[in-house]
Design an enzyme around this catalytic site. Structure first.
Site, mmCIF file in Angstrom:
data_model
loop_
_atom_site.group_PDB
_atom_site.id
_atom_site.type_symbol
_atom_site.label_atom_id
_atom_site.label_comp_id
_atom_site.label_asym_id
_atom_site.label_seq_id
_atom_site.Cartn_x
_atom_site.Cartn_y
_atom_site.Cartn_z
ATOM 1 N N GLN A 237 12.761 -0.787 10.344
ATOM 2 C CA GLN A 237 12.740 0.854 9.015
ATOM 3 C C GLN A 237 12.023 1.850 10.524
ATOM 4 O O GLN A 237 11.388 1.638 11.186
ATOM 5 C CB GLN A 237 11.831 0.741 8.181
ATOM 6 C CG GLN A 237 11.434 1.676 7.543
ATOM 7 C CD GLN A 237 10.496 1.793 6.381
ATOM 8 O OE1 GLN A 237 8.959 2.366 6.628
ATOM 9 N NE2 GLN A 237 11.405 1.826 5.240
ATOM 10 N N GLU A 252 4.248 10.587 5.639
ATOM 11 C CA GLU A 252 4.628 10.669 4.291
ATOM 12 C C GLU A 252 4.092 11.491 3.594
ATOM 13 O O GLU A 252 4.172 12.092 2.429
ATOM 14 C CB GLU A 252 5.379 9.570 3.663
ATOM 15 C CG GLU A 252 6.372 9.787 2.631
ATOM 16 C CD GLU A 252 6.971 8.532 2.358
ATOM 17 O OE1 GLU A 252 7.563 8.182 1.707
ATOM 18 O OE2 GLU A 252 7.707 7.662 3.427
ATOM 19 N N ARG A 283 12.799 6.260 3.280
ATOM 20 C CA ARG A 283 12.926 6.549 4.644
ATOM 21 C C ARG A 283 14.593 6.388 4.851
ATOM 22 O O ARG A 283 14.692 7.348 5.816
ATOM 23 C CB ARG A 283 11.882 5.341 4.736
ATOM 24 C CG ARG A 283 10.465 5.951 4.813
ATOM 25 C CD ARG A 283 8.965 4.923 5.137
ATOM 26 N NE ARG A 283 8.277 5.967 4.403
ATOM 27 C CZ ARG A 283 6.556 4.320 5.123
ATOM 28 N NH1 ARG A 283 6.845 3.479 5.558
ATOM 29 N NH2 ARG A 283 5.369 5.372 4.957
ATOM 30 N N HIS A 370 8.669 1.888 12.881
ATOM 31 C CA HIS A 370 8.278 2.015 12.437
ATOM 32 C C HIS A 370 7.913 0.861 11.394
ATOM 33 O O HIS A 370 6.487 0.119 12.051
ATOM 34 C CB HIS A 370 8.155 2.945 10.626
ATOM 35 C CG HIS A 370 6.977 3.255 10.110
ATOM 36 N ND1 HIS A 370 5.575 3.474 10.240
ATOM 37 C CD2 HIS A 370 7.057 2.806 9.060
ATOM 38 C CE1 HIS A 370 4.827 3.446 10.131
ATOM 39 N NE2 HIS A 370 5.256 3.142 8.669
#
Length: 597
Positions: A237, A252, A283, A370
């Site tokens: 991700q 976020e 995401r 991430h």
């Protein structure tokens, strides 16, 4: 043998998953936690925005909605039995953390405060729901501190600043680990009935990452070398909002509080890509949207970034346009003081690293590597499984980011990582202690430290033609460019050719520091070996999967292909060769359909 320690359960890693596992195992078993860092320096402390649970403290919410959002967010690759288990456990997990002393933010009525997060919705209206329980923007830090205090209270034995180098198995059962004590350079053998890996992810294989310097895929690489497969390693991700060039995470939670993404033309662009939830899409969707804007020439001043805007006047304007309201139905508002109160660390990061004040200025951001959705395959109790039949490896467990349950599938929803490590860390600890109660200590091999010793000796005695730093820098750049947000066959084949070259060059490294005490040069070189092994598996898995799904986006195969690819990838390394197999995705209530945000 000198330096042999014996415990019923040994936990490798002292982040949230390791501490949760250690805490629960220690209630019935003699337990040690080994960490290459001081526990409260673990990367869980960097998690900012929140931990999800359908408490419904502001508005209606249900574990079933949380389950569906997680399944949908996973692009239908998550195992639905495990997802249901996690989401149903979530409420009790939050209450337990609160009772342990975790200082959650509060509603005016004194309940745990919750904020919206990407991909979490009211399944009836499709609109964002407040599901993320938070402690300002340092939720992971608070979880880490709380669990560490509880472990100390419960007499868990800690071996801080010990780097685990190898896993010991005897007769097909876990028997312990080998570690080096950083302060002395001495090798130690930890003899155990059960071993739990909770070593985190491997984001340091990429150039721009939010991951800590220590996130080098150690646990995954150690078990890969011992014949354990890794699952779904192609799915990595990229968080949409990292600080430009640095990769430091902008939570976020900024968008949860009303922040919006703005391109170089001054346009808010997410309504084009996710008309319903806009800046609170999942995401993977937002990261690709940002890169699309940049590639089509709408980055800021032609550069590889866009703006994140949380200035109060902008938040209020866009909230009115979206019809966003406060829980009591009044128009949504936010003040400069509230931004400072809700996002103190983010404000500090931007002021320190960028010279930007988010209360009055927009923040330059770009996607940053991430989180890995893949890892060591486990079932929902943290037991490591070693083939497509989910055969359990006796006495071996994994939890947290290094594990693949799989609850995140092809893409993880924000706040589910902290929930994952709390829930599955707990059950890994419980299962390991239960196993240890009825198991015997396996007899250790004659020289359990031989493999670890040989790895270090190779790095001390190479030809000195190569430098670990040079190889590492090249690897990170190529992996970010060729196996990053957008991928294609040509680029990934190029990356694999380079990986083979780097692995050959790696054999010529010779560290210059001949000392034993805190020899960080030697440890960095050893960690590079782990990153090269993991990067190879990531690239092979990504090249093999000929579709786009979640965090895996192929320009040459842009569509999701459920007919051929609704399955998990398993990768083994045997005799230097990589083998691939598959196992089915567990589907219970939610048949795959197109994801629309």
């Amino acid at each position: 043998m000198a330096n042999v320690h014996q415990f019923d359960v040994v936990v490798v890693g002292a982040g949230g998953a390791g501490l949760m596992a250690g805490l629960y195992a220690s209630r019935t078993a003699r337990t040690a936690v080994i960490s290459k860092l001081y526990p409260t320096r673990s990367h869980t402390g960097a998690a900012q925005g929140g931990i999800s649970a359908a408490l419904g403290n502001y508005e209606e919410d249900k574990p079933e909605w949380h389950t569906y959002d997680t399944v949908k967010g996973s692009d239908y690759l998550g195992d639905q039995d495990a997802i249901e288990f996690m989401c149903n456990e979530a409420i009790d997990a939050i209450i337990e953390l609160e009772h342990m002393g975790l200082p959650f933010d509060r509603t005016p009525q004194g309940r745990i405060s919750q904020r919206p997060f990407g991909g979490h919705t009211n399944n009836v209206t499709g609109k964002p729901v407040r599901r993320a329980c938070h402690a300002a923007d340092r939720t992971g830090h608070m979880i880490l501190q709380t669990l560490y205090q509880q472990c100390l209270k419960n007499k868990v034995t800690f071996f801080d600043e010990y780097q685990v180098l190898d896993f010991i198995a005897v007769n097909g059962k876990a028997a312990g680990v080998v570690a080096v004590e950083l302060a002395t350079g001495e090798l130690h053998t930890f003899h155990a009935k059960a071993v739990i890996f909770a070593t985190g992810g491997h984001g340091r294989i990429f150039e721009v990452t939010s991951n800590a310097y220590a996130y080098t895929g150690d646990g995954a690489a150690i078990l890969l070398r011992r014949g354990i497969p890794l699952e779904d390693m192609e799915f990595f991700q990229f968080h949409p909002t990292g600080i430009y060039k640095l990769g430091i995470l902008i939570t976020e939670g900024v968008r949860g509080e009303g922040g919006v993404l703005i391109n170089g033309l001054g346009e808010r662009f997410m309504p084009k890509y996710a008309p319903t939830v806009k800046d609170l899409a999942s995401r993977d969707v937002i990261s690709r949207a940002i890169y699309t804007e940049i590639r089509e020439g709408r980055g800021v001043n032609g550069k590889n970034y866009v703006w994140l805007d949380v200035r109060p006047e902008s938040v209020i304007k866009y909230a009115a346009m979206d019809g966003r309201t406060n829980p009591d139905g009044s128009p949504y508002t936010i003040t400069a003081e509230q931004v400072l109160q809700k996002l103190p660390d983010i404000i500090d990061f931007c002021r320190v690293y960028l010279g930007v004040d988010p209360v009055t200025q927009m923040m330059p951001i770009q996607p940053t590597a991430h989180y890995t959705m893949g890892g060591i395959p486990t079932n929902k109790f943290g037991e490591v499984v070693i083939d497509s039949n989910n055969t359990v490896f006796s006495g071996l467990y994994a939890a947290g980011e290094c594990a693949c349950v799989s609850v995140h599938g092809a893409n993880r929803l924000g706040t589910n990582s902290l929930l994952d490590l709390v829930v599955f860390g707990k059950y890994a600890g419980l299962k390991a202690a239960e196993y240890a109660k009825h198991a015997d200590f396996e007899k250790l091999p004659q020289e359990p430290e031989a493999e670890a010793k040989s790895q270090f000796e190779a790095l001390r005695n190479g030809s000195d033609k190569e430098n670990a730093f040079d190889i590492s820098t090249e690897m990170k750049k190529v992996m970010f460019e060729e196996v990053g947000i957008y991928r294609n066959e040509q680029g990934m084949k190029r990356a694999l050719e380079k990986i083979a070259e780097w692995k050959e060059r790696y054999t010529h490294i010779r560290v210059q520091d001949t000392g034993r005490i805190f020899n960080t040069e030697l440890l960095n070189a050893w960690e590079l070996g782990n990153m090269l092994d993991v990067a190879e598996v990531v690239a092979v898995s990504a090249l093999n999967r000929q579709e786009s799904r979640g965090g895996h986006s192929r320009e040459d195969f842009p569509q999701r292909d459920d007919a051929n690819w609704l399955k998990h990838t398993l990768v083994w390394k045997q005799n230097g060769k990589i083998n691939i197999d598959y196992k089915p995705v567990t589907i219970t209530n939610y048949q795959p359909k197109e994801r629309v945000y």
